[in-house]
Scaffold this active site. Structure first.
Site, short mmCIF file in Angstrom:
data_model
loop_
_atom_site.label_atom_id
_atom_site.label_comp_id
_atom_site.label_asym_id
_atom_site.label_seq_id
_atom_site.Cartn_x
_atom_site.Cartn_y
_atom_site.Cartn_z
NE ARG A 90 -0.65 28.51 -4.57
CZ ARG A 90 -0.53 27.42 -5.26
NH1 ARG A 90 0.19 27.55 -6.02
NH2 ARG A 90 -1.73 26.61 -5.44
CE LYS B 4 -11.56 27.38 -8.18
NZ LYS B 4 -10.38 26.28 -8.54
N1 BES Z 1 -10.13 27.05 -4.06
C1 BES Z 1 -8.81 26.28 -5.15
C2 BES Z 1 -8.72 25.21 -4.25
C3 BES Z 1 -9.60 24.06 -3.72
C4 BES Z 1 -9.72 23.28 -4.79
C5 BES Z 1 -10.41 24.13 -2.77
C6 BES Z 1 -11.06 22.64 -4.83
C7 BES Z 1 -11.60 22.98 -2.25
C8 BES Z 1 -12.03 22.30 -3.57
C9 BES Z 1 -7.57 27.12 -5.35
O1 BES Z 1 -7.47 28.60 -4.84
C10 BES Z 1 -7.22 26.80 -6.23
O2 BES Z 1 -8.00 26.71 -7.48
N2 BES Z 1 -6.63 26.19 -6.63
C11 BES Z 1 -5.70 25.46 -8.08
C12 BES Z 1 -4.27 25.56 -8.24
C13 BES Z 1 -3.26 25.10 -9.21
C14 BES Z 1 -4.28 26.44 -10.22
C15 BES Z 1 -1.90 25.61 -8.85
C16 BES Z 1 -5.62 24.01 -7.54
O3 BES Z 1 -6.23 23.32 -6.59
O4 BES Z 1 -6.75 23.65 -8.87
ZN ZN Z 2 -8.63 29.28 -7.45
#
Ligand code: BES
Ligand code: ZN
Ligand code: ZN
Length: 496
Positions: free
Chosen positions: A333, A259
């Site tokens: 997921r 991230k």
């Molecule tokens: N934990 C995150 C989702 C999230 C984002 C929760 C912001 C709370 C606040 C999840 O694991 C994630 O990183 N999802 C990605 C998915 C993408 C790579 C398809 C996302 O939402 O960017």
């Molecule tokens: Zn994630």
């Protein structure tokens, strides 16, 4: 905090402070005691607007209505503005809108406890909270007489519900250095002893024997080994069996698909689904609800390192389906896929729900305040939406699946990919990914709650202070209470 219910009239109660709710329109009539002083002070009675008349120890707060959801929210706001004052006791009316409908009273007590929450564990100077005694008078705003037993029950359930929500908030707010899968498992064990729940912890070896390879891949680069937690509340002659599965990412760095710095901050929140499961289990056992409830948590940390799982890997989940990893940040997921399979193997449930901070896309779609609810059919999702919006004080809305979005997670080399090939509809594609791990028996009995928006609060709103909100706890408690009364999918008239 102590709550005391009394038949005494407000004027007969001795306390340091009186809290008075000004319902929309009240100021126009002459029903408000200190109308002139309030107007002088610039108070117009708007929703959440407050005014402390220090000379006569009265605190006024405006509310748009006497619906339970509004009363809960404004009481939360009231408690935040009273923090730092020296009042030790306060008296207040019940504001019930129907002699038998205790939802407003429950909302009020929940709002007081939820609004008063702070997370000071890491501060040298703790916040001052002097208000300890709340005395609730049954003298009625509407003039009808109330049943003391049902009022008391509403207060007791409110205390359990709000304390469980604050328990969840404490877990989520705890930094990742102090809260990792092993700590979560220990905490679940402790909870099970205190609340007479059954508790089973799966360590890495057990998880390996259960073939939960997707979960294991996510956990691999972390120095903290994963845990799968199973808590169970098993009353005699239960009305139904419910399983709740929570995403417990004690930290989500994104893994090798790292991230960006700004997006990593607050990712301790990624254990919100699993933490909600802990809070729900606590409340359900304390209320001794006659529904068998199973809570499952996949507790994992998603990190980087030489041993990290990679984009391009193909993982075989517990049910034998293969997943091509295209982004290691879509890890929730993967963890849920395996824990969903495990939960269904262990328990044949009447309803199955999963709770997860799964996608940023859900926050984009429905905003910071609302839970996104998905499923193959309406039934289970409707139960969530009905328990949430009108009663619990939380907000939830349905997001529909469709076959075209379903096709976007196809993979050329595996049964599916862990991300979609389109940049839109990410909350739904994540939900549809999970549907691949729901078996035939549970197909129509499952709903997925994406709590990524409301789980962590940036700017305090209603009964939610900044930080973890305990999202989903109140909704699921309400849902389970409704199922125990046999009215799982009926909206309660008195709660509107
Ligand atoms: N934990 C995150 C989702 C999230 C984002 C929760 C912001 C709370 C606040 C999840 O694991 C994630 O990183 N999802 C990605 C998915 C993408 C790579 C398809 C996302 O939402 O960017
Ligand atoms: Zn994630
Ligand atoms: Zn995540």
């Amino acid at each position: 905090m102590n709550f005391k219910l009394t038949e005494k009239k407000v004027s007969e109660i001795k306390s340091d402070l009186e809290i008075i709710i000004v319902i929309k329109g009240d100021l126009d009539h002459n029903s408000v005691k200190d109308k002139d002083s309030l107007i002088k002070a610039g108070f117009s009675g708007e929703h959440e607007e407050s005014c402390l008349l220090i000379e006569n120890n009265r605190f006024y707060i405006g509310s748009d209505s006497i619906k339970s959801t509004d009363i809960r929210a404004i009481m939360g706001v009231a408690m935040r503005s009273l923090q730092g004052t020296t009042f030790k006791s306060a008296k207040v009316l019940t504001y019930m809108s129907h002699p038998k409908c205790t939802a407003v009273l429950r909302g009020m007590v929940e709002g007081i406890i939820l609004g008063n929450y702070t997370f000071d564990r890491y501060k040298s100077k703790k916040s001052t909270k002097n208000l300890i005694d709340i005395i609730i008078s049954m003298e009625e705003y509407h003039g009808f007489s109330l049943d003391k037993d049902s009022c008391q029950r509403a207060i007791d359930n409110a205390i359990i519900t709000a304390n469980a929500t604050n328990y969840t908030r404490d877990i989520v707010n705890t930094p990742p250095e102090d809260f990792y899968p092993k700590v979560m498992a220990k905490m679940a064990k402790k909870l099970s002893k205190k609340s007479s729940l059954e508790c089973k912890i799966l360590k890495k070896k057990d998880i390996e024997s259960e073939d939960m390879n997707a979960l294991l891949a996510v956990s691999r680069a972390s120095r903290h080994k994963p845990r799968v937690i199973h808590l169970a509340h098993k009353p005699e002659n239960p009305k139904a069996v419910i399983s709740i599965i929570g995403k417990g990412l004690t930290y989500d760095s994104g893994g090798l698909s790292l991230k960006p710095a700004d997006f990593m901050v607050n990712m301790k929140l990624d254990k919100s689904g699993g933490s909600a499961v802990m809070g729900i289990m606590k409340a359900i056992s304390e209320m001794n609800i006659s529904v068998e409830v199973h809570g499952f948590i996949g507790a994992v940390e998603n990190m980087i390192g030489g041993d990290a799982y990679k984009p391009d890997d193909v993982l075989i989940a517990k049910n034998g389906k293969s997943i091509e990893v295209k982004n290691t940040d879509a890890e929730g997921r993967l963890v849920l896929a395996d824990v969903l399979c495990y939960a269904q193997q262990e328990v044949k449930a009447d309803y199955i729900f999963d709770m997860a901070t799964l996608t940023g896309a859900c926050v984009v779609g429905v905003g910071n305040y609302t839970i996104g609810v998905m499923g193959n059919t309406k039934m289970a999702s409707d139960m969530v939406v009905n328990a949430s919006n009108k009663i619990s004080g939380e907000m939830a809305t349905k997001l529909d699946f469709n076959r075209y979005l379903g096709r976007t997670i196809k993979s050329n080399i595996a049964d599916m990919s862990n991300i979609s090939n389109t940049r839109y509809g990410g909350a739904v594609t994540a939900g549809m990914f999970l549907s691949n791990f729901i078996d035939e028996h549970h197909e129509d009995r499952w709903a997925h709650l994406d709590i990524a928006g409301p789980a962590f609060v940036e700017h305090a709103w209603g009964e939610n202070p900044e930080g973890a909100s305990g999202s989903g706890v109140r909704t699921m408690i309400k849902l389970i209470e409704k199922v125990s009364r046999g009215d799982g999918h009926i909206v309660e008239v008195c709660d509107s």
